[in-house]
Design a protein around this motif. Structure first.
Motif, PDB file in Angstrom:
ATOM      1  N   PRO A   2       9.208  51.385  20.874  1.00 56.74           N
ATOM      2  CA  PRO A   2       9.033  49.785  21.024  1.00 56.74           C
ATOM      3  C   PRO A   2       7.368  49.561  20.998  1.00 56.74           C
ATOM      4  N   GLU A   3       7.220  48.436  20.680  1.00 60.58           N
ATOM      5  CA  GLU A   3       5.669  47.981  20.672  1.00 60.58           C
ATOM      6  C   GLU A   3       5.355  47.806  22.005  1.00 60.58           C
ATOM      7  N   GLU A   4       4.242  48.571  22.321  1.00 59.09           N
ATOM      8  CA  GLU A   4       3.534  48.533  23.651  1.00 59.09           C
ATOM      9  C   GLU A   4       2.678  47.181  23.924  1.00 59.09           C
ATOM     10  N   ALA A   5       2.686  46.767  24.784  1.00 61.06           N
ATOM     11  CA  ALA A   5       1.873  45.599  25.141  1.00 61.06           C
ATOM     12  C   ALA A   5       0.503  46.078  25.772  1.00 61.06           C
ATOM     13  N   THR A   6      -0.060  45.190  25.590  1.00 56.75           N
ATOM     14  CA  THR A   6      -1.864  45.816  25.816  1.00 56.75           C
ATOM     15  C   THR A   6      -1.973  45.529  27.346  1.00 56.75           C
ATOM     16  N   PRO A   7      -2.320  46.723  28.314  1.00 58.03           N
ATOM     17  CA  PRO A   7      -2.479  46.718  29.777  1.00 58.03           C
ATOM     18  C   PRO A   7      -3.322  45.642  30.024  1.00 58.03           C
ATOM     19  N   ARG A   8      -2.907  45.009  31.377  1.00 62.02           N
ATOM     20  CA  ARG A   8      -3.761  44.069  31.955  1.00 62.02           C
ATOM     21  C   ARG A   8      -4.949  44.609  32.862  1.00 62.02           C
ATOM     22  N   ASN A   9      -4.645  45.470  33.220  1.00 61.77           N
ATOM     23  CA  ASN A   9      -5.776  46.182  34.166  1.00 61.77           C
ATOM     24  C   ASN A   9      -5.897  47.753  34.332  1.00 61.77           C
ATOM     25  N   ILE A  10      -6.716  48.235  34.787  1.00 62.19           N
ATOM     26  CA  ILE A  10      -7.097  49.736  34.937  1.00 62.19           C
ATOM     27  C   ILE A  10      -5.821  50.594  35.359  1.00 62.19           C
ATOM     28  N   LEU A  11      -5.125  49.922  36.137  1.00 67.52           N
ATOM     29  CA  LEU A  11      -3.916  50.726  36.804  1.00 67.52           C
ATOM     30  C   LEU A  11      -2.923  51.045  35.769  1.00 67.52           C
ATOM     31  N   GLU A  12      -2.619  49.835  34.969  1.00 65.51           N
ATOM     32  CA  GLU A  12      -1.716  49.973  33.934  1.00 65.51           C
ATOM     33  C   GLU A  12      -2.101  50.854  32.910  1.00 65.51           C
ATOM     34  N   LYS A  13      -3.410  50.856  32.500  1.00 64.17           N
ATOM     35  CA  LYS A  13      -3.934  51.527  31.388  1.00 64.17           C
ATOM     36  C   LYS A  13      -3.654  53.121  31.870  1.00 64.17           C
ATOM     37  N   PHE A  14      -4.093  53.410  33.092  1.00 59.29           N
ATOM     38  CA  PHE A  14      -3.816  54.984  33.528  1.00 59.29           C
ATOM     39  C   PHE A  14      -2.195  55.226  33.472  1.00 59.29           C
ATOM     40  N   VAL A  15      -1.369  54.348  33.844  1.00 61.65           N
ATOM     41  CA  VAL A  15      -0.223  54.648  33.773  1.00 61.65           C
ATOM     42  C   VAL A  15       0.548  54.664  32.710  1.00 61.65           C
ATOM     43  N   LEU A  16      -0.010  54.095  31.573  1.00 64.41           N
ATOM     44  CA  LEU A  16       0.444  54.130  30.102  1.00 64.41           C
ATOM     45  C   LEU A  16      -0.017  55.229  29.666  1.00 64.41           C
ATOM     46  N   SER A  17      -1.302  55.753  29.831  1.00 62.70           N
ATOM     47  CA  SER A  17      -1.704  56.904  29.409  1.00 62.70           C
ATOM     48  C   SER A  17      -1.189  58.149  29.765  1.00 62.70           C
ATOM     49  N   VAL A  18      -0.743  58.310  31.069  1.00 64.30           N
ATOM     50  CA  VAL A  18       0.045  59.294  31.555  1.00 64.30           C
ATOM     51  C   VAL A  18       1.237  59.383  30.918  1.00 64.30           C
ATOM     52  N   SER A  19       2.025  58.014  30.805  1.00 66.93           N
ATOM     53  CA  SER A  19       3.279  58.027  30.290  1.00 66.93           C
ATOM     54  C   SER A  19       3.273  58.598  28.771  1.00 66.93           C
ATOM     55  N   ASN A  20       2.410  58.297  28.011  1.00 70.24           N
ATOM     56  CA  ASN A  20       2.360  58.664  26.707  1.00 70.24           C
ATOM     57  C   ASN A  20       1.889  59.862  26.573  1.00 70.24           C
ATOM     58  N   THR A  21       1.063  60.559  27.395  1.00 71.15           N
ATOM     59  CA  THR A  21       0.768  62.013  27.515  1.00 71.15           C
ATOM     60  C   THR A  21       2.122  62.953  27.806  1.00 71.15           C
ATOM     61  N   LEU A  22       3.172  62.415  28.460  1.00 69.48           N
ATOM     62  CA  LEU A  22       4.358  63.274  28.843  1.00 69.48           C
ATOM     63  C   LEU A  22       5.248  62.710  27.645  1.00 69.48           C
ATOM     64  N   GLU A  23       5.387  61.520  27.239  1.00 73.72           N
ATOM     65  CA  GLU A  23       6.561  61.212  26.220  1.00 73.72           C
ATOM     66  C   GLU A  23       6.096  61.503  24.883  1.00 73.72           C
ATOM     67  N   ARG A  24       5.050  61.482  24.335  1.00 70.22           N
ATOM     68  CA  ARG A  24       4.951  61.432  22.926  1.00 70.22           C
ATOM     69  C   ARG A  24       5.378  62.985  22.470  1.00 70.22           C
ATOM     70  N   PRO A  25       5.030  63.934  23.064  1.00 75.16           N
ATOM     71  CA  PRO A  25       5.350  65.168  22.520  1.00 75.16           C
ATOM     72  C   PRO A  25       6.901  65.360  22.596  1.00 75.16           C
ATOM     73  N   VAL A  26       7.598  64.887  23.454  1.00 71.76           N
ATOM     74  CA  VAL A  26       8.958  65.025  23.350  1.00 71.76           C
ATOM     75  C   VAL A  26       9.502  64.255  22.379  1.00 71.76           C
ATOM     76  N   VAL A  27       9.125  63.093  22.144  1.00 69.16           N
ATOM     77  CA  VAL A  27       9.589  62.139  21.005  1.00 69.16           C
ATOM     78  C   VAL A  27       9.179  62.691  19.585  1.00 69.16           C
ATOM     79  N   TRP A  28       8.045  63.302  19.592  1.00 72.26           N
ATOM     80  CA  TRP A  28       7.792  64.073  18.292  1.00 72.26           C
ATOM     81  C   TRP A  28       8.775  65.207  17.952  1.00 72.26           C
ATOM     82  N   PHE A  29       8.766  66.172  18.909  1.00 72.40           N
ATOM     83  CA  PHE A  29       9.652  67.190  18.777  1.00 72.40           C
ATOM     84  C   PHE A  29      11.052  66.693  18.339  1.00 72.40           C
TER      85      PHE A  29
END
Length: 164
Positions: A2-29
């Protein structure tokens, strides 16, 4: 994804980057390895072709009889698993709706009872070594009984001849 919304603050940006780090390899595989191989693998959700049933086999055709027995055993496993799932659904409903589960879970119970009756009509009293021929003979005997006496469980109806 799904399209990702732009993070509003630094905490959301951090959570989104951790989520992408964990999720993207799984989705790619999954997208590049698992899904393309699902269509070509014979072991992934193997589907057996339907073979002739035991009544369609010649009496001396051992291969046809063996295939009919294997299909009968597969069908019995599937029907037993379906019965187990229906029983679990009813038990979960009864546990969740504890005090008045008799009213709220009645449709599930009725469906389970009907499936149990149908399973027993087909596979009951065959034992652990029951095969397609035994089930076919059981069905034949049941049909003869119903022709003579009416549906099983309805009593004799006085249709059976009595000996003096």
């Amino acid at each position: 994804m799904p399209e990702e919304a732009t993070p509003r603050n630094i905490l959301e940006k951090f959570v989104l980057s951790v989520s992408n780090t964990l999720e993207r390899p799984v989705v790619w595989f999954r997208e590049t390895v698992v899904e393309p191989n699902q269509q070509h693998s014979v072991w992934y959700h193997q589907k057996f072709r339907r073979v002739p049933t035991i009544d369609e086999c010649y009496t001396d055709d051992a291969v046809c009889i063996a295939e009919a027995n294997l299909q009968f055993k597969r069908d019995k496993l599937v029907d037993s698993d379906i019965l187990s799932i229906l029983r679990e659904r009813y038990e979960d409903c009864a546990l969740y709706e504890a005090p008045d589960h008799l009213e709220k879970c009645r449709p599930l119970f009725d469906q389970y009872q009907e499936a149990t009756t149908n399973w027993f009509i087909k596979y009951g009293d065959l034992g652990g070594y029951g095969d397609a021929k035994a089930a076919y003979m059981k069905q034949k005997h049941r049909m003869i009984w119903e022709r003579r006496h009416g549906p099983v469980g309805s009593g004799m109806n006085g249709a059976a001849p009595t000996e003096n």
